[in-house]
Design a protein around this motif. Structure first.
Motif, PDB file in Angstrom:
ATOM      1  N   ASP A  77       0.849  -1.192   0.000  1.00 53.94           N
ATOM      2  CA  ASP A  77       0.000   0.000   0.000  1.00 53.94           C
ATOM      3  C   ASP A  77       0.889   1.248   0.000  1.00 53.94           C
ATOM      4  N   PRO A  78       0.654   2.196  -0.905  1.00 46.72           N
ATOM      5  CA  PRO A  78       1.523   3.385  -0.959  1.00 46.72           C
ATOM      6  C   PRO A  78       1.465   4.233   0.307  1.00 46.72           C
ATOM      7  N   ASP A  79       0.419   4.066   1.103  1.00 47.01           N
ATOM      8  CA  ASP A  79       0.313   4.821   2.351  1.00 47.01           C
ATOM      9  C   ASP A  79       1.077   4.168   3.502  1.00 47.01           C
ATOM     10  N   ALA A 125      -4.308  -3.560  -7.487  1.00 45.29           N
ATOM     11  CA  ALA A 125      -5.509  -3.552  -8.328  1.00 45.29           C
ATOM     12  C   ALA A 125      -6.008  -4.968  -8.596  1.00 45.29           C
ATOM     13  N   ARG A 126      -5.083  -5.916  -8.727  1.00 45.35           N
ATOM     14  CA  ARG A 126      -5.478  -7.302  -9.003  1.00 45.35           C
ATOM     15  C   ARG A 126      -5.978  -8.024  -7.758  1.00 45.35           C
ATOM     16  N   HIS A 127      -5.383  -7.726  -6.609  1.00 44.55           N
ATOM     17  CA  HIS A 127      -5.598  -8.584  -5.444  1.00 44.55           C
ATOM     18  C   HIS A 127      -6.347  -7.939  -4.283  1.00 44.55           C
ATOM     19  N   THR A 181       9.244   2.217 -11.100  1.00 45.08           N
ATOM     20  CA  THR A 181       8.779   0.893 -11.508  1.00 45.08           C
ATOM     21  C   THR A 181       8.207   0.148 -10.316  1.00 45.08           C
ATOM     22  N   LEU A 182       8.838   0.283  -9.161  1.00 45.99           N
ATOM     23  CA  LEU A 182       8.363  -0.379  -7.951  1.00 45.99           C
ATOM     24  C   LEU A 182       6.956   0.111  -7.595  1.00 45.99           C
ATOM     25  N   ALA A 183       6.736   1.427  -7.666  1.00 46.67           N
ATOM     26  CA  ALA A 183       5.419   1.982  -7.364  1.00 46.67           C
ATOM     27  C   ALA A 183       4.376   1.518  -8.374  1.00 46.67           C
ATOM     28  N   GLU A 184       4.755   1.478  -9.648  1.00 49.27           N
ATOM     29  CA  GLU A 184       3.825   1.060 -10.701  1.00 49.27           C
ATOM     30  C   GLU A 184       3.412  -0.399 -10.518  1.00 49.27           C
ATOM     31  N   ARG A 185       4.389  -1.260 -10.265  1.00 49.88           N
ATOM     32  CA  ARG A 185       4.070  -2.679 -10.099  1.00 49.88           C
ATOM     33  C   ARG A 185       3.299  -2.930  -8.817  1.00 49.88           C
ATOM     34  N   SER A 186       3.575  -2.156  -7.774  1.00 53.68           N
ATOM     35  CA  SER A 186       2.805  -2.278  -6.532  1.00 53.68           C
ATOM     36  C   SER A 186       1.345  -1.936  -6.789  1.00 53.68           C
ATOM     37  N   ALA A 187       1.108  -0.854  -7.543  1.00 56.90           N
ATOM     38  CA  ALA A 187      -0.266  -0.446  -7.863  1.00 56.90           C
ATOM     39  C   ALA A 187      -0.983  -1.531  -8.669  1.00 56.90           C
ATOM     40  N   GLN A 188      -0.269  -2.156  -9.598  1.00 60.93           N
ATOM     41  CA  GLN A 188      -0.867  -3.228 -10.394  1.00 60.93           C
ATOM     42  C   GLN A 188      -1.232  -4.422  -9.513  1.00 60.93           C
ATOM     43  N   PHE A 189      -0.357  -4.756  -8.574  1.00 65.33           N
ATOM     44  CA  PHE A 189      -0.623  -5.868  -7.658  1.00 65.33           C
ATOM     45  C   PHE A 189      -1.862  -5.570  -6.822  1.00 65.33           C
TER      46      PHE A 189
END
Length: 331
Positions: free
Chosen positions: A211-213, A310-312, A300-308
């Motif tokens: 979570d970005p927070d 969104a999926r889960h 890239t780390l933030a982008e992939r975290s957001a994708q994860f």
């Protein structure tokens, strides 16, 4: 195979980062294994107990060679307590304890692995350490694939580049995002999948950390990890690192005698692929570097975290229903 350079090649003191390596296998006597280590890297073989040896004074430091079960070795707390006395009865008890542990080791030899614990090696010298894997292979050592009973693994202990919470969090996030890829690349053995030694992280914990927070200080990072992972048996075990950072922490597992405090990530996922020519520590180090490259690429780390996420991450109605069920269960 040549070890690829990590994006952060030096530790917090500006020194070349080092990597500890542990390898489990069967098929070679302890003494022969110790002699192979001595021939390759120098030093002297010392017998600590019937099923525990070391090679001291090698080019990198001390190698440990032992049966990988605590029950095959004298319990140091018993030995120290008995040695404090001087009666004939206490000496008899000490001898009985030592003989019993030796017998247990004799019985389980071949059923539990032999383990070599290598001293920390500079990452750019791992190719030279791989001579040990070739020697083990040549002399008949058996790895994970030799039997369904062999859940043997190779552990890497890469020294952390920084002890700051922000850096450790980035590496943890990168690992959570890379774990599925690593499992596919390694083809984790079915026996090791069934055994609990390298379990994945709980999904709920991954969602919390990604979570970005989520912006913990070091103590919060440690306490959250302990709350959601009350076990050493994670594919990336952070107990040794946290025990090093907080030696006086009250959590019992951080003071467990099996936890060796050190400033490293304890990466437990790889198989011991000794039947595979050319396989060794360098192979697994180069795979591990996918985690490090992601950890050091913030966007890239933030982008992939957001994708994860969104999926889960559960939908808002599902999260509301989960909270309602928890509330009802407490009434």
């Amino acid at each position: 195979m040549t070890p690829q350079p990590p994006p952060e090649a030096r530790n917090a003191d500006g020194e070349t980062r080092r990597v500890g390596v542990e390898i489990e296998f069967a098929g070679l006597p302890l003494r022969q294994t110790a002699e192979l280590v001595r021939e390759l890297f120098g030093g002297e073989v010392e017998v600590l107990s019937p099923h525990r040896l070391k090679v001291a004074g090698s080019r990198w430091g001390e190698f440990g060679i032992e049966l990988d079960t605590q029950y095959a070795h004298p319990d140091q707390t018993v030995v120290d307590a008995e040695a404090a006395g001087d009666s004939e009865w206490e000496r008899m008890r000490l001898d009985f304890h030592a003989r019993t542990r030796e017998l247990i080791g004799d019985v389980v030899t071949g059923l539990v692995p032999t383990e070599i614990v290598c001293p920390p090696v500079p990452w750019d010298e791992l190719e030279e350490l791989d001579a040990l894997f070739e020697a083990l292979r040549t002399h008949g050592a058996k790895g994970t694939e030799a039997s369904l009973l062999y859940g043997f693994g190779l552990h890497l202990n890469p020294e952390v580049p920084s002890l700051e919470a922000e850096s450790l969090l980035a590496y943890l996030r990168a690992y959570l995002l890379s774990a599925a890829w690593l499992r596919e690349q390694i083809h984790v053995d079915i026996t090791r999948e069934v055994l609990p030694h390298a379990n994945p992280f709980p999904r709920a914990y991954a969602l919390r950390v990604l979570d970005p927070d989520y912006d913990p200080d070091l103590d919060t990072l440690i306490d959250d990890y302990l709350a959601d992972n009350p076990t050493r048996n994670r594919e990336l075990d952070l107990f040794p690192l946290f025990a090093y950072l907080r030696p006086d922490h009250s959590h019992a597992l951080l003071s467990n005698k099996l936890v060796k405090a050190r400033p490293t990530f304890h990466y437990r996922l790889p198989n011991a692929q000794l039947s595979e020519p050319g396989w060794g520590a360098v192979t697994e180090w180069n795979r591990w570097l996918e985690v490090e490259r992601l950890a050091t690429t913030p966007e890239t780390l933030a982008e992939r975290s957001a994708q994860f996420l969104a999926r889960h991450r559960p939908s808002a109605p599902r999260r509301w229903l989960t909270r309602l069920r928890r509330w009802v269960s407490r009434q």
